[in-house]
Write an enzyme that holds these catalytic residues in place. Structure first.
Site, mmCIF file in Angstrom:
data_model
loop_
_atom_site.group_PDB
_atom_site.id
_atom_site.type_symbol
_atom_site.label_atom_id
_atom_site.label_comp_id
_atom_site.label_asym_id
_atom_site.label_seq_id
_atom_site.Cartn_x
_atom_site.Cartn_y
_atom_site.Cartn_z
ATOM 1 N N HIS A 130 0.835 -1.207 0.000
ATOM 2 C CA HIS A 130 0.000 0.000 0.000
ATOM 3 C C HIS A 130 0.869 1.255 0.000
ATOM 4 O O HIS A 130 0.606 2.202 -0.769
ATOM 5 C CB HIS A 130 -0.919 -0.015 1.222
ATOM 6 C CG HIS A 130 -1.673 1.258 1.437
ATOM 7 N ND1 HIS A 130 -2.955 1.458 0.988
ATOM 8 C CD2 HIS A 130 -1.305 2.423 2.063
ATOM 9 C CE1 HIS A 130 -3.354 2.676 1.328
ATOM 10 N NE2 HIS A 130 -2.380 3.281 1.981
ATOM 11 N N GLU A 131 1.888 1.269 0.844
ATOM 12 C CA GLU A 131 2.758 2.451 0.900
ATOM 13 C C GLU A 131 3.524 2.625 -0.408
ATOM 14 O O GLU A 131 3.708 3.761 -0.881
ATOM 15 C CB GLU A 131 3.715 2.334 2.085
ATOM 16 C CG GLU A 131 3.047 2.253 3.447
ATOM 17 C CD GLU A 131 2.044 3.370 3.680
ATOM 18 O OE1 GLU A 131 2.219 4.471 3.114
ATOM 19 O OE2 GLU A 131 1.072 3.150 4.436
ATOM 20 N N HIS A 134 1.348 4.332 -2.870
ATOM 21 C CA HIS A 134 1.386 5.793 -2.766
ATOM 22 C C HIS A 134 2.591 6.357 -3.524
ATOM 23 O O HIS A 134 2.492 7.385 -4.196
ATOM 24 C CB HIS A 134 1.475 6.209 -1.294
ATOM 25 C CG HIS A 134 0.162 6.233 -0.585
ATOM 26 N ND1 HIS A 134 -0.935 6.917 -1.061
ATOM 27 C CD2 HIS A 134 -0.229 5.664 0.591
ATOM 28 C CE1 HIS A 134 -1.944 6.783 -0.222
ATOM 29 N NE2 HIS A 134 -1.551 6.026 0.784
ATOM 30 N N GLU A 194 -6.266 7.211 -1.108
ATOM 31 C CA GLU A 194 -6.209 5.977 -0.322
ATOM 32 C C GLU A 194 -6.803 4.801 -1.090
ATOM 33 O O GLU A 194 -6.249 3.696 -1.078
ATOM 34 C CB GLU A 194 -6.943 6.161 1.018
ATOM 35 C CG GLU A 194 -6.221 7.062 2.006
ATOM 36 C CD GLU A 194 -4.814 6.587 2.309
ATOM 37 O OE1 GLU A 194 -4.612 5.383 2.516
ATOM 38 O OE2 GLU A 194 -3.909 7.431 2.325
#
Length: 301
Positions: A130-131, A134, A194
């Site tokens: 997930h990071e 980003h 997100e």
């Protein structure tokens, strides 16, 4: 569509900042406000990652000090076709993670000791994917710009509240309404990013249900366990994979239940052709099991 929506919202936030400047100082105030915002953005562009990491007292790790965690991030970065980011651990009991940096070539990802202790290997992998999502989507730069402009709007509002001259109802309304409008725009941009990072994580790791399980586990703990950084700097809350100490109405993140539902849809649909998308589908029924299992990636080793 996500990029277009973000661009439009960022433009609206910038326009709001200029309107705020105009209401307090006329045309010159609007120009001055824009110049100040440009200067702040330029400073944060070059220094945001250093500020964020120092704020959290993050410690950089490598393949020698934390081989499993570092190798995991390295493998995920390769799958995402990203340059290897710097990897950090934050000594903090609250389970959370964040990414920072102005671009993929100058990025960093960090996880707290609380997160590494709480989650399984696959769940940590989902969080770090997930990071990296980003980073891949260049959200770290976008969110830094948004936080800077939103913070500047609040700063001008506070200045106007104590030092404004008599510019009538419009000026008074600008002072009180602008910060709330900026907060709403900031929330809209953050929530869009997100969902995009969750989707990217499912594609990178190939295990959307591992991320869904991780979100379920850490969301409640992130509200119960204090985060001193977010308490001192509320703007830091938007950095984390789950919100820290804020009510959902004022959160920069979508509801965790909605994010989990979207990840479940990805797992069942199996879109994108990634191996293992449905491997963890059985975890849907296991998300309410005990939260106390210790991770294989012990950050204290």
């Amino acid at each position: 569509m996500s990029f277009l929506k973000t661009t439009m919202l960022l433009a609206a936030l910038t326009a709001l900042f200029m309107v705020m400047g105009f209401s307090l100082g006329g045309p010159r105030g609007a120009i001055l406000a824009l110049l100040v915002a440009a200067g702040m953005n330029l400073f944060t562009y070059w220094n945001a990652d250093k500020i964020v990491l120092k704020m959290h007292k993050a410690v950089e790790v490598d393949a020698s000090s934390h081989p499993e965690f570092y190798t995991m991030v390295q493998r995920l970065a390769q799958r995402a076709q990203l340059p290897m980011p710097k990897v950090y651990i934050v000594d903090q009991p609250q389970p959370n993670a964040f990414a920072t940096g102005r671009d993929p070539e100058n990025s960093a990802v960090a996880a707290t000791t609380g997160l590494l202790n709480m989650l399984s290997y696959d769940e940590i992998e989902g969080v770090m994917a997930h990071e990296l999502g980003h980073v891949k989507n260049r959200d770290t730069l976008i969110m830094t710009m948004v936080a800077t402009i939103a913070g500047a709007v609040s700063m001008l509002a506070n200045f106007g509240l104590f030092f404004r001259d008599n510019r009538g109802i419009a000026g008074i309304l600008a002072v009180f309404i602008a910060p709330f409008a900026a907060m709403i725009v900031q929330m809209a941009i953050s929530r869009t990013r997100e969902y995009g990072a969750d989707k990217a994580a499912a594609e990178i790791s190939g295990k959307p249900m591992a991320l869904a399980s991780a979100l379920h586990k850490i969301s409640g703990q992130a509200q119960r366990i204090a985060n001193p950084v977010a308490q001192r700097n509320p703007a830091a809350a938007q950095l984390y994979i789950v919100p820290s100490g804020v009510k959902q109405m004022f959160s920069t993140h979508p509801a965790t239940e909605d994010r989990i539902a979207a990840l479940q849809d990805m797992a069942h649909g199996g879109g994108g052709g990634s191996d293992g998308w449905s491997d963890n589908a059985d975890e849907i029924g296991d998300m309410r099991r005990s939260q106390g299992r210790r991770s294989a990636l012990d950050p204290t080793r």
